[in-house]
Scaffold this motif. Structure first.
Motif, PDB file in Angstrom:
ATOM      1  N   ILE A  56       0.862  -1.175   0.000  1.00  0.00           N
ATOM      2  CA  ILE A  56       0.000   0.000   0.000  1.00  0.00           C
ATOM      3  C   ILE A  56       0.901   1.227   0.000  1.00  0.00           C
ATOM      4  CG2 ILE A  56      -1.669   1.334   1.341  1.00  0.00           C
ATOM      5  CD1 ILE A  56      -2.604  -1.342   2.550  1.00  0.00           C
ATOM      6  N   THR A  57       0.600   2.179  -0.872  1.00  0.00           N
ATOM      7  CA  THR A  57       1.311   3.457  -0.896  1.00  0.00           C
ATOM      8  C   THR A  57       0.296   4.534  -0.560  1.00  0.00           C
ATOM      9  OG1 THR A  57       2.797   2.634  -2.610  1.00  0.00           O
ATOM     10  CG2 THR A  57       2.722   5.019  -2.280  1.00  0.00           C
ATOM     11  N   THR A  58       0.580   5.321   0.469  1.00  0.00           N
ATOM     12  CA  THR A  58      -0.345   6.360   0.893  1.00  0.00           C
ATOM     13  C   THR A  58       0.408   7.500   1.563  1.00  0.00           C
ATOM     14  OG1 THR A  58      -2.424   6.779   2.059  1.00  0.00           O
ATOM     15  CG2 THR A  58      -0.840   5.348   3.154  1.00  0.00           C
ATOM     16  N   ASN A  59      -0.274   8.629   1.708  1.00  0.00           N
ATOM     17  CA  ASN A  59       0.305   9.794   2.383  1.00  0.00           C
ATOM     18  C   ASN A  59       0.234   9.616   3.884  1.00  0.00           C
ATOM     19  OD1 ASN A  59       0.725  11.133  -0.047  1.00  0.00           O
ATOM     20  ND2 ASN A  59      -1.310  12.039  -0.012  1.00  0.00           N
ATOM     21  N   LEU A  60       1.260  10.101   4.545  1.00  0.00           N
ATOM     22  CA  LEU A  60       1.228  10.234   5.995  1.00  0.00           C
ATOM     23  C   LEU A  60       0.743  11.651   6.309  1.00  0.00           C
ATOM     24  CD1 LEU A  60       4.683   8.642   6.890  1.00  0.00           C
ATOM     25  CD2 LEU A  60       2.436   7.631   7.259  1.00  0.00           C
ATOM     26  N   ALA A  61       0.498  11.949   7.570  1.00  0.00           N
ATOM     27  CA  ALA A  61       0.170  13.316   7.954  1.00  0.00           C
ATOM     28  C   ALA A  61       1.398  14.171   7.640  1.00  0.00           C
ATOM     29  CB  ALA A  61      -0.184  13.390   9.434  1.00  0.00           C
ATOM     30  N   GLY A  62       1.231  15.225   6.898  1.00  0.00           N
ATOM     31  CA  GLY A  62       2.369  16.045   6.470  1.00  0.00           C
ATOM     32  C   GLY A  62       2.673  15.782   5.012  1.00  0.00           C
ATOM     33  N   GLU A  63       3.935  15.948   4.645  1.00  0.00           N
ATOM     34  CA  GLU A  63       4.323  15.856   3.241  1.00  0.00           C
ATOM     35  C   GLU A  63       4.914  14.510   2.846  1.00  0.00           C
ATOM     36  OE1 GLU A  63       6.849  19.105   2.203  1.00  0.00           O
ATOM     37  OE2 GLU A  63       5.547  20.574   3.167  1.00  0.00           O
ATOM     38  N   ASN A  64       5.099  13.607   3.778  1.00  0.00           N
ATOM     39  CA  ASN A  64       5.713  12.315   3.481  1.00  0.00           C
ATOM     40  C   ASN A  64       4.682  11.304   3.002  1.00  0.00           C
ATOM     41  OD1 ASN A  64       7.248  13.541   6.024  1.00  0.00           O
ATOM     42  ND2 ASN A  64       8.716  12.473   4.728  1.00  0.00           N
ATOM     43  N   PHE A  65       5.200  10.271   2.324  1.00  0.00           N
ATOM     44  CA  PHE A  65       4.339   9.145   2.006  1.00  0.00           C
ATOM     45  C   PHE A  65       5.037   7.860   2.415  1.00  0.00           C
ATOM     46  CE2 PHE A  65       6.786   9.472  -1.905  1.00  0.00           C
ATOM     47  CZ  PHE A  65       6.996   8.158  -2.284  1.00  0.00           C
ATOM     48  N   ILE A  95      -4.883   2.525   5.535  1.00  0.00           N
ATOM     49  CA  ILE A  95      -4.740   3.859   4.937  1.00  0.00           C
ATOM     50  C   ILE A  95      -5.236   4.933   5.907  1.00  0.00           C
ATOM     51  CG2 ILE A  95      -5.609   5.363   3.086  1.00  0.00           C
ATOM     52  CD1 ILE A  95      -5.522   2.808   1.279  1.00  0.00           C
ATOM     53  N   THR A  96      -6.364   4.693   6.539  1.00  0.00           N
ATOM     54  CA  THR A  96      -6.916   5.659   7.490  1.00  0.00           C
ATOM     55  C   THR A  96      -5.975   5.874   8.674  1.00  0.00           C
ATOM     56  OG1 THR A  96      -9.141   4.968   6.862  1.00  0.00           O
ATOM     57  CG2 THR A  96      -8.934   6.193   8.910  1.00  0.00           C
ATOM     58  N   GLU A  97      -5.450   4.785   9.226  1.00  0.00           N
ATOM     59  CA  GLU A  97      -4.528   4.893  10.361  1.00  0.00           C
ATOM     60  C   GLU A  97      -3.267   5.657   9.964  1.00  0.00           C
ATOM     61  OE1 GLU A  97      -4.635   3.750  13.787  1.00  0.00           O
ATOM     62  OE2 GLU A  97      -6.729   3.871  13.164  1.00  0.00           O
ATOM     63  N   LEU A  98      -2.701   5.317   8.813  1.00  0.00           N
ATOM     64  CA  LEU A  98      -1.457   5.956   8.379  1.00  0.00           C
ATOM     65  C   LEU A  98      -1.656   7.433   8.057  1.00  0.00           C
ATOM     66  CD1 LEU A  98       0.043   3.122   6.172  1.00  0.00           C
ATOM     67  CD2 LEU A  98       0.945   3.965   8.357  1.00  0.00           C
ATOM     68  N   SER A  99      -2.838   7.807   7.574  1.00  0.00           N
ATOM     69  CA  SER A  99      -3.067   9.205   7.210  1.00  0.00           C
ATOM     70  C   SER A  99      -3.035  10.130   8.421  1.00  0.00           C
ATOM     71  CB  SER A  99      -4.404   9.344   6.477  1.00  0.00           C
ATOM     72  OG  SER A  99      -5.481   9.134   7.367  1.00  0.00           O
ATOM     73  N   GLU A 100      -3.208   9.572   9.610  1.00  0.00           N
ATOM     74  CA  GLU A 100      -3.181  10.356  10.847  1.00  0.00           C
ATOM     75  C   GLU A 100      -1.806  10.341  11.524  1.00  0.00           C
ATOM     76  OE1 GLU A 100      -5.846  12.064  12.247  1.00  0.00           O
ATOM     77  OE2 GLU A 100      -6.850  11.652  10.342  1.00  0.00           O
ATOM     78  N   MET A 101      -0.867   9.593  10.965  1.00  0.00           N
ATOM     79  CA  MET A 101       0.430   9.414  11.627  1.00  0.00           C
ATOM     80  C   MET A 101       1.527  10.204  10.932  1.00  0.00           C
ATOM     81  SD  MET A 101       0.282   5.347  12.486  1.00  0.00           S
ATOM     82  CE  MET A 101       1.451   5.424  13.838  1.00  0.00           C
ATOM     83  N   THR A 102       2.498  10.625  11.734  1.00  0.00           N
ATOM     84  CA  THR A 102       3.688  11.295  11.195  1.00  0.00           C
ATOM     85  C   THR A 102       4.809  10.267  11.108  1.00  0.00           C
ATOM     86  OG1 THR A 102       4.511  11.888  13.390  1.00  0.00           O
ATOM     87  CG2 THR A 102       3.022  13.472  12.308  1.00  0.00           C
TER      88      THR A 102
END
Length: 143
Positions: A56-65, A95-102
């Motif tokens: 899975i490739t997704t964005n993290l909170a901020g500019e990283n993926f 994806i939901t969990e990772l989108s909230e993480m730095t």
């Protein structure tokens, strides 16, 4: 002569009592040890009841993926089959969990263990039959 028979009888009774106490103690200890020794599944059983979650490739909170792959171990083949059918729901949770993480929250062993534990809890809430035993990160890249 009568005293010798009494003494012999008393000694015999004491010896039988000590033997009985020893046998009872041995049985109690062996029963307690049976409860402590849970039968661990073999590696073949673990692999059979595990499900691979494709990369899975997704964005993290901020500019990283992040690019991440997982393996989810269940407690039975039936649970593994159910989890395979729920693949889209599991990916959504990831994806939901990772989108909230730095990246800092995922950094180090503690961050990864916390993430795996969180996924395990959330996936178990979905499951109807069986449960998730462990979530493993099989590949992991943050950019």
């Amino acid at each position: 002569m009568k005293n010798k028979n009494k003494l012999l009888t008393i000694m015999l009774i004491i010896l039988v009592c000590i033997t009985l106490i020893g046998v009872i103690a041995l049985l109690i200890v062996s029963q307690l040890n049976k409860g402590d020794e849970e039968e661990k599944p073999s590696i073949d059983e673990i692999v059979e009841s595990s499900v691979d979650i494709a990369e899975i490739t997704t964005n993290l909170a901020g500019e990283n993926f992040i690019r991440i792959s997982l393996k989810v171990q269940t407690d039975s083949l039936e649970a593994g089959e159910e989890l395979t059918k729920r693949d889209f729901q599991v990916k959504n949770i990831v994806i939901t969990e990772l989108s909230e993480m730095t990246p800092e929250q995922l950094d180090g062993k503690e961050g990864k263990v916390a993430f795996e534990s969180s996924l395990k809890t959330k996936i178990n809430e979905l499951m109807d039959s069986g449960e998730v035993q462990q979530v493993y990160i099989t590949s992991y890249i943050i950019q």
